[in-house]
Design a protein around this motif. Structure first.
Motif, PDB file in Angstrom:
ATOM      1  N   TYR A  87      -7.816   1.116  -4.904  1.00 12.92           N
ATOM      2  CA  TYR A  87      -7.269   2.997  -4.779  1.00 12.92           C
ATOM      3  C   TYR A  87      -8.174   3.963  -5.239  1.00 12.92           C
ATOM      4  O   TYR A  87      -9.328   4.459  -5.540  1.00 12.92           O
ATOM      5  CB  TYR A  87      -6.598   2.989  -6.420  1.00 12.92           C
ATOM      6  CG  TYR A  87      -6.935   3.160  -7.227  1.00 12.92           C
ATOM      7  CD1 TYR A  87      -7.194   3.886  -7.805  1.00 12.92           C
ATOM      8  CD2 TYR A  87      -7.602   1.730  -8.455  1.00 12.92           C
ATOM      9  CE1 TYR A  87      -7.942   4.102  -9.560  1.00 12.92           C
ATOM     10  CE2 TYR A  87      -7.946   1.868  -9.168  1.00 12.92           C
ATOM     11  CZ  TYR A  87      -8.244   2.846 -10.349  1.00 12.92           C
ATOM     12  OH  TYR A  87      -8.315   2.803 -11.431  1.00 12.92           O
ATOM     13  N   SER A 104       1.231  -1.269   0.333  1.00 12.63           N
ATOM     14  CA  SER A 104      -0.102   0.051   0.179  1.00 12.63           C
ATOM     15  C   SER A 104       1.205   1.605   0.033  1.00 12.63           C
ATOM     16  O   SER A 104       1.941   1.777   0.142  1.00 12.63           O
ATOM     17  CB  SER A 104      -1.356  -0.164   1.597  1.00 12.63           C
ATOM     18  OG  SER A 104      -0.478   0.025   2.531  1.00 12.63           O
ATOM     19  N   LYS A 158      -3.865  10.749  -3.119  1.00 14.12           N
ATOM     20  CA  LYS A 158      -4.704   9.485  -3.672  1.00 14.12           C
ATOM     21  C   LYS A 158      -3.925   8.402  -2.294  1.00 14.12           C
ATOM     22  O   LYS A 158      -2.706   8.882  -1.721  1.00 14.12           O
ATOM     23  CB  LYS A 158      -4.212   9.428  -4.927  1.00 14.12           C
ATOM     24  CG  LYS A 158      -2.490   9.636  -5.181  1.00 14.12           C
ATOM     25  CD  LYS A 158      -2.133   9.681  -6.622  1.00 14.12           C
ATOM     26  CE  LYS A 158      -0.626  10.474  -6.911  1.00 14.12           C
ATOM     27  NZ  LYS A 158      -0.174  10.685  -8.264  1.00 14.12           N
ATOM     28  N   ASP A 159      -4.502   6.798  -2.994  1.00 14.99           N
ATOM     29  CA  ASP A 159      -3.388   6.384  -2.176  1.00 14.99           C
ATOM     30  C   ASP A 159      -4.442   4.666  -3.040  1.00 14.99           C
ATOM     31  O   ASP A 159      -4.890   4.984  -4.140  1.00 14.99           O
ATOM     32  CB  ASP A 159      -4.814   5.945  -0.672  1.00 14.99           C
ATOM     33  CG  ASP A 159      -5.726   6.306  -0.529  1.00 14.99           C
ATOM     34  OD1 ASP A 159      -6.179   5.059  -0.708  1.00 14.99           O
ATOM     35  OD2 ASP A 159      -6.490   6.826   0.386  1.00 14.99           O
ATOM     36  N   ALA A 160      -2.825   3.440  -2.901  1.00 18.33           N
ATOM     37  CA  ALA A 160      -3.827   2.484  -2.962  1.00 18.33           C
ATOM     38  C   ALA A 160      -2.623   1.689  -2.292  1.00 18.33           C
ATOM     39  O   ALA A 160      -2.260   1.528  -1.625  1.00 18.33           O
ATOM     40  CB  ALA A 160      -3.076   2.412  -4.878  1.00 18.33           C
ATOM     41  N   ARG A 174     -13.504   6.527  -5.682  1.00 18.92           N
ATOM     42  CA  ARG A 174     -12.091   5.168  -5.132  1.00 18.92           C
ATOM     43  C   ARG A 174     -12.771   3.767  -5.878  1.00 18.92           C
ATOM     44  O   ARG A 174     -14.164   3.751  -6.595  1.00 18.92           O
ATOM     45  CB  ARG A 174     -12.889   4.757  -3.700  1.00 18.92           C
ATOM     46  CG  ARG A 174     -12.778   3.593  -3.110  1.00 18.92           C
ATOM     47  CD  ARG A 174     -12.804   3.743  -1.434  1.00 18.92           C
ATOM     48  NE  ARG A 174     -11.895   4.387  -0.995  1.00 18.92           N
ATOM     49  CZ  ARG A 174     -10.594   4.241  -0.128  1.00 18.92           C
ATOM     50  NH1 ARG A 174     -10.504   3.295  -1.212  1.00 18.92           N
ATOM     51  NH2 ARG A 174     -10.386   5.163  -0.265  1.00 18.92           N
TER      52      ARG A 174
END
Length: 178
Positions: free
Chosen positions: A108, A81, A93-95, A119
């Motif tokens: 993500y 992650s 942003k994130d994943a 999302r």
């Protein structure tokens, strides 16, 4: 063909007549005969040519490196992650993704330019393939971007037309041997 055999025989005879050919098998070189002069001249001693000493090549036995195959994990697993939150550029942003028992679960998200949060949550496996669910939440932050309505244009489907086939034939000519 006869010329080649004759040339080969001449080459062998020339090689055998060269001085020092018999030295390798231990024969002495021919003796030198002193000329017959009225005054006394000593004849040189018979020279014996020794075969040159060659060392046998040294052969080292080197074992080939043994290559071991890495063990294969029948049930691989991983998890990762990351996330970015930059207040200067507004980039957020994130994943995250995991693989467990042959099924990938991941998601993500990102903040779109109009402020909405997008999302995407997905799963993937060998049986069902890749499946994703997209959610768009949140209210617009700041000025809304004006989007012009898109006119829907329906065009008729193209009709397939076969192109004419060109046929080429060679002129009829008699066979040269017939």
């Amino acid at each position: 063909m006869l010329a080649k055999v004759l040339l080969l025989c001449c080459a062998c005879a020339a090689a055998l007549a060269a001085p020092g050919v018999y030295d390798a098998v231990g024969y002495a070189a021919p003796a030198y005969a002193a000329p017959a002069y009225a005054h006394a001249i000593a004849a040189p001693a018979v020279a014996h040519y020794a075969a040159p000493a060659y060392a046998a090549p040294v052969v080292k036995a080197v074992a080939a490196p043994v290559v071991h195959a890495e063990p294969i994990d029948p049930n691989p697993a991983y998890s990762f992650s990351y996330g970015v939150s930059d207040p200067h550029t507004g980039d957020q942003k994130d994943a995250a993704e995991t693989l467990q028992n042959g099924v990938v679960h991941g998601s993500y998200s990102l903040v779109e330019p109009d402020g909405h949060l997008r999302r995407v949550t997905y799963t993937a496996d060998k049986i069902n393939g890749f499946n994703a669910v997209v959610e768009r939440t949140g209210a617009a932050h700041g000025a809304a971007v004006a989007v012009a309505p898109v006119a829907k244009v329906v065009a008729p489907a193209p009709v397939a037309v076969a192109a004419p086939v060109a046929r080429y034939t060679l002129p009829v000519a008699g066979h040269p041997w017939g």
